[in-house]
Write an enzyme that holds these catalytic residues in place. Structure first.
Site, PDB file in Angstrom:
ATOM      1  N   GLY A  18       1.036  -1.073  -0.243  1.00  0.00           N
ATOM      2  CA  GLY A  18      -0.114   0.031   0.377  1.00  0.00           C
ATOM      3  C   GLY A  18       1.031   1.304  -0.133  1.00  0.00           C
ATOM      4  N   ASP A  68      -4.948   8.242  11.305  1.00  0.00           N
ATOM      5  CA  ASP A  68      -5.943   7.689  11.128  1.00  0.00           C
ATOM      6  C   ASP A  68      -7.009   7.393  11.795  1.00  0.00           C
ATOM      7  OD1 ASP A  68      -7.191   8.514   8.880  1.00  0.00           O
ATOM      8  OD2 ASP A  68      -6.768   6.446   7.878  1.00  0.00           O
ATOM      9  N   HIS A  73      -5.719  10.592   7.821  1.00  0.00           N
ATOM     10  CA  HIS A  73      -5.672  10.482   5.737  1.00  0.00           C
ATOM     11  C   HIS A  73      -7.381  11.293   5.306  1.00  0.00           C
ATOM     12  CE1 HIS A  73      -2.559   8.266   5.450  1.00  0.00           C
ATOM     13  NE2 HIS A  73      -2.048   8.896   6.573  1.00  0.00           N
ATOM     14  N   ASP A 124     -12.949  12.724  -0.224  1.00  0.00           N
ATOM     15  CA  ASP A 124     -11.941  12.482  -0.553  1.00  0.00           C
ATOM     16  C   ASP A 124     -10.552  12.757   0.442  1.00  0.00           C
ATOM     17  OD1 ASP A 124     -10.468   9.882  -0.511  1.00  0.00           O
ATOM     18  OD2 ASP A 124     -10.743   9.871  -3.022  1.00  0.00           O
TER      19      ASP A 124
HETATM   20  C1  GDG Z   1      -8.015   6.455   2.289  1.00  0.00           C
HETATM   21  C2  GDG Z   1      -8.767   8.347   2.116  1.00  0.00           C
HETATM   22  C3  GDG Z   1      -6.306   8.543   0.797  1.00  0.00           C
HETATM   23  C4  GDG Z   1      -7.298  -0.072  -5.814  1.00  0.00           C
HETATM   24  N1  GDG Z   1      -7.758  -0.109  -6.691  1.00  0.00           N
HETATM   25  C5  GDG Z   1      -6.591  -1.333  -6.742  1.00  0.00           C
HETATM   26  C6  GDG Z   1      -5.327  -1.236  -6.254  1.00  0.00           C
HETATM   27  N2  GDG Z   1      -5.918   0.105  -5.367  1.00  0.00           N
HETATM   28  C7  GDG Z   1      -5.071   1.143  -5.220  1.00  0.00           C
HETATM   29  C8  GDG Z   1      -4.715   2.138  -4.941  1.00  0.00           C
HETATM   30  C9  GDG Z   1      -4.500   3.218  -4.246  1.00  0.00           C
HETATM   31  C10 GDG Z   1      -4.545   2.763  -3.854  1.00  0.00           C
HETATM   32  O1  GDG Z   1      -5.450   1.317  -3.455  1.00  0.00           O
HETATM   33  C11 GDG Z   1      -6.819   3.770  -2.810  1.00  0.00           C
HETATM   34  O2  GDG Z   1      -5.954   4.809  -2.532  1.00  0.00           O
HETATM   35  P1  GDG Z   1      -7.130   6.194  -2.431  1.00  0.00           P
HETATM   36  O3  GDG Z   1      -6.186   6.935  -1.830  1.00  0.00           O
HETATM   37  O4  GDG Z   1      -7.222   6.862  -3.902  1.00  0.00           O
HETATM   38  O5  GDG Z   1      -8.282   5.873  -1.797  1.00  0.00           O
HETATM   39  P2  GDG Z   1      -8.596   5.601  -0.391  1.00  0.00           P
HETATM   40  O6  GDG Z   1      -8.411   3.512   0.630  1.00  0.00           O
HETATM   41  O7  GDG Z   1      -9.991   5.903   0.561  1.00  0.00           O
HETATM   42  O8  GDG Z   1      -7.943   5.627   0.715  1.00  0.00           O
HETATM   43  C12 GDG Z   1      -7.847   9.038   0.777  1.00  0.00           C
HETATM   44  C13 GDG Z   1      -6.118   7.900   1.739  1.00  0.00           C
HETATM   45  O9  GDG Z   1      -6.747   7.493   2.176  1.00  0.00           O
HETATM   46  C14 GDG Z   1      -3.767   8.154   1.020  1.00  0.00           C
HETATM   47  O10 GDG Z   1      -4.226   9.286   2.708  1.00  0.00           O
HETATM   48  O11 GDG Z   1      -5.624   9.205  -0.271  1.00  0.00           O
HETATM   49  O12 GDG Z   1      -8.526   9.652   0.287  1.00  0.00           O
HETATM   50  O13 GDG Z   1      -9.819   7.669   1.578  1.00  0.00           O
HETATM   51  O14 GDG Z   1      -3.190   3.507  -4.054  1.00  0.00           O
HETATM   52  O15 GDG Z   1      -3.463   2.034  -6.442  1.00  0.00           O
HETATM   53  N3  GDG Z   1      -4.521  -1.387  -5.832  1.00  0.00           N
HETATM   54  C15 GDG Z   1      -3.740  -2.338  -6.920  1.00  0.00           C
HETATM   55  N4  GDG Z   1      -5.533  -3.654  -7.175  1.00  0.00           N
HETATM   56  C16 GDG Z   1      -6.627  -2.922  -7.344  1.00  0.00           C
HETATM   57  O16 GDG Z   1      -7.364  -3.142  -7.216  1.00  0.00           O
HETATM   58  N5  GDG Z   1      -3.391  -3.139  -6.224  1.00  0.00           N
END
Ligand code: GDG
Length: 733
Positions: free
Chosen positions: A30, A141, A165, A372
């Site tokens: 992650g 978090d 986060h 977000d």
């Molecule tokens: C929280 C906050 C903040 C997604 N699909 C797959 C996959 N992913 C990975 C992405 C990305 C991560 O998951 C999602 O990160 P986000 O930042 O978009 O969203 P949240 O999970 O809600 O995270 C957010 C974050 O914390 C950090 O502070 O940005 O606002 O809500 O890295 O690549 N990874 C894989 N397969 C998938 O199908 N391997």
């Protein structure tokens, strides 16, 4: 020497699998794990968190040993802990409110809150097993908002950083939570509290100022024992990893396949965890309208939509999932042709290589959350566009929209804007794509995750140093002796004494806080010594000071320096304007009318709204609102707003105790200078004092003063000593 670093988050950066009774664990990649990898795997450092699954008690020792190899330390949670603390409170209360989803059906269950407290306590116990004074703890978090204070209570001498986060909501939303105070108090156990955006940081500091009795000066919160800094640290990604992935053999193969499948087709990519905050349904609606209103896109455009399963045991999420299924089904059945399906929808996660190939091939990334904290997917898309093409459409509600300003920014609630922007993206000329993408990539690469970690940790060290430099020493017996000795050796002395809270205690009725006999005796005797000049420097109006002290040989400074009594005459600071009062007075009157017990005090160059008699809680709440109002209307008017002890004061910016002190010291050769005060207007006095002077804060050890005493009695004892102890011990005077 610096101690070790302890990272704490709800989940460990690890996947635990059980097969035939055998547990195995592998590190997960992650964003947070990548960023902190270089930190927690070093030396004694460790990452503490829940291993992600319930482990029966008799296997816990074995798992602990296994994880220790990876520098990880588990916090074991029961199924009940998870359903109450994680699903119930964290995801059922905090997540929706912090993402601006305040439903009238929200239930605030006491048992959820009870478990939230207990589980935070469990985390604290594990941290305390390994933490030692001098260590740094970085907590992550919304699941662990109470943890900073729990650790601080047991181990005051650690550095604690906290990073949120997700967004921090505006006051009206945060206010809804029954345990809002406890949550803030928990967070204020940290030294540095980090957010993705400036707005989140401001929402947090405003909530602290309104709900707790804290002094706020821009992003610094002063607590009695230390200060806490809140700041924005937008999180980045490991951009090199995403760029490098596109060059790997496996990804190249997948890119080739995707290009084959979508030849002559433009692809729009959407990637999210299943969550109502991500705006998935609205995005589908926009896509449907695009197809309906622009038939030329039929058979030419595909929406490739990945929704990663998440929290789908919660009814709300299951419902969302069903809604997405329905909507996708509708769109496909409405527009599908023999050769074309408009939405390619996957409810599953993919290996990072597939994700990378999709990032690298999609013509458009459509990332339109309703809210977000940051959104890393938007940054990952940019990092994967090594050919400098492709278009990012980004919601203005995502934290990343503050940085990725060369994206096409949309309001996800505005359907017309959404569809028009998708068209703009699909039609964007190659040169424009390139010029935008170059700037986006520059940003993503400069502010990457390593940079984020470095800046946060660096700032935490600075905050610690700042606290250290402000940490004053208690005036104990030895210091008192040293002060008396110093006094005895000198012959041209000046004392700056604040009045309320310093020479007299706090009285609910402003006019009752008049000087008593004992105080008169002390001041008269101190001033009777021809080597001493005694200055009373107060925020009170000059008429009151004249009435109380006009008859004794002390110098008087009233209204924080706006008035001075020199050679027997009161004089005001030249060229001060008080016209502004007629604009501010009505605002204060509204607050005075609405808040029983509060009243307005008018001085020549200032207006004050006092709330010392207001019901506790209400006064602080109104004070916060008033400050917000005043900030808005006083901007650009050359006024300052001074929140004091149960008072909010507005005055000309030129008036400041420090300036008056400097003026009184100018051209004089005092060999002994002392200042005593209790509130933050006295901090200006302390800062203006010469290097070798004796500065004393009353009631707090966090100050620019060198020393502190606990209360008015101790101030009086100290002053009394100059009159009785010094001569009695033959120290002169
Ligand atoms: C929280 C906050 C903040 C997604 N699909 C797959 C996959 N992913 C990975 C992405 C990305 C991560 O998951 C999602 O990160 P986000 O930042 O978009 O969203 P949240 O999970 O809600 O995270 C957010 C974050 O914390 C950090 O502070 O940005 O606002 O809500 O890295 O690549 N990874 C894989 N397969 C998938 O199908 N391997």
């Amino acid at each position: 020497m610096t101690g070790k670093t302890i990272i704490v988050s709800n989940r460990l950066p690890v996947k635990i699998q059980e097969k035939d009774g055998v547990y195995s664990s592998s590190a997960s990649e992650g964003g947070l794990a990548t960023g902190l990898g270089s930190v927690y795997q070093e030396g004694e450092n460790v990452w503490i968190g829940w291993p992600g699954t319930e482990i029966v008690p008799d296997r816990q020792e074995e798992i602990t040993a296994q994880l220790a190899e990876l520098s990880l330390l588990p916090v074991f949670l029961s199924q009940e802990d998870i359903s109450e603390y994680y699903e119930g409170f964290s995801n059922g209360v905090l997540w929706p409110i912090f993402h601006y989803y305040a439903s009238i059906y929200s239930t605030y269950k006491q048992s959820n809150w009870g478990f939230y407290q207990q589980v935070n306590q469990k985390f604290a116990e594990v941290v305390l097993q390994v933490a030692q004074p001098g260590d740094t703890v970085w907590i992550h978090d919304y699941q662990l908002l109470l943890l900073p204070a729990l650790i601080r209570a047991q181990l005051p001498d650690v550095s604690i950083g906290f990073f949120l986060h997700i967004p921090f909501p505006s006051f009206q939303l945060f206010h809804l939570i029954p345990w809002r105070r406890e949550l803030l108090e928990g967070l204020l156990g940290a030294d540095l509290v980090g957010f993705h955006t400036f707005d989140d940081m401001q929402h947090f500091t405003q909530a602290c100022a309104r709900l707790l009795h804290v002094n706020l000066s821009s992003n610094i919160i002063s607590l009695p024992d230390r200060l806490v800094v809140a700041e924005a640290f937008p999180m980045g990604i490991d951009e090199q990893k995403y760029a490098a992935l596109t060059e790997s053999k496996e990804v190249k193969e997948e890119i080739k396949q995707l290009k084959g499948i979508f030849a002559n087709m433009r692809t729009i990519l959407s990637v999210d965890r299943l969550d109502y905050s991500k705006g998935i349904l609205q995005r589908l609606q926009a896509f449907e309208e695009l197809l309906r209103n622009n038939p030329e896109y039929q058979e030419k455009v595909v929406l490739y939509m990945i929704v990663v399963p998440s929290r789908d045991t919660v009814p709300q999420y299951k419902h969302l999932r069903d809604e997405i299924d329905k909507r996708v089904g509708n769109i496909n059945s409405l527009f599908r042709t023999l050769n074309w399906s408009p939405v390619h929808y996957f409810y599953r996660s993919f290996p990072i290589e597939t994700l990378s190939a999709l990032y690298a091939t999609a013509n458009v990334a459509l990332i339109t959350p309703m809210r977000d904290g940051m959104n890393l997917v938007s940054k990952e898309y940019v990092a994967s566009r090594t050919q400098n093409n492709g278009v990012l459409i980004l919601s203005e509600m995502a934290g990343s929209s503050r940085e990725l300003i060369d994206a096409l920014i949309v309001n996800p609630n505005n359907m017309n804007m959404m569809t028009a922007t998708i068209r703009q993206a699909l039609e964007m000329p190659a040169e424009e794509q390139e010029s935008r993408m170059i700037k986006l990539r520059k940003n993503v690469s400069k502010f990457n995750v390593k940079h984020w970690v470095r800046i946060f940790m660096g700032r935490l060290r600075e905050v610690k140093e700042l606290q250290q430099s402000l940490r004053t020493r208690y005036v104990g017996e030895l210091t008192t002796k040293a002060i008396y000795k110093f006094y005895a050796k000198t012959s041209n002395r000046i004392f700056f004494l604040d009045y309320d809270g310093t020479l007299v205690g706090f009285n609910a009725e402003i006019n009752k806080a008049s000087p008593d006999e004992k105080l008169y005796r002390i001041l008269q005797n101190l001033a009777a010594n021809p080597s001493n000049k005694v200055v009373i420097i107060s925020g009170r109006d000059y008429q009151t000071l004249e009435k109380w002290f006009g008859h004794i040989p002390v110098t008087l400074v009233a209204d924080h320096g706006a008035w001075q009594k020199l050679d027997g005459h009161w004089e005001s600071m030249p060229a001060l304007d008080a016209q502004w009062k007629k604009n501010i007075q009505p605002v204060l009157e509204i607050f005075a009318d609405r808040t029983p017990g509060s009243f307005i005090e008018e001085k020549t160059y200032s207006l004050a709204w006092h709330y010392r008699n207001v019901e506790s809680g209400l006064g602080e709440l109104r004070a916060g609102e008033l400050v917000d109002n005043l900030r808005f209307i006083t901007a650009d008017q050359g006024l300052q707003i001074l929140p004091g002890n149960k008072v909010i004061e507005v005055k000309n910016i030129e008036i400041n105790k420090g300036k008056t002190v400097l003026a009184l010291l100018q051209g004089q050769q005092y060999d002994f200078a002392m200042a005593i005060g209790d509130d933050h207007t006295d901090e200006d006095t302390f800062k203006a004092m010469p290097e070798n002077s004796v500065t004393i804060k009353v009631g707090s050890n966090s100050s620019a003063a060198k020393y502190y005493v606990n209360d008015v009695e101790e101030v009086r004892d100290l002053l009394q000593g100059f009159i009785t102890i010094v001569p009695a011990q033959g120290l002169g005077g």
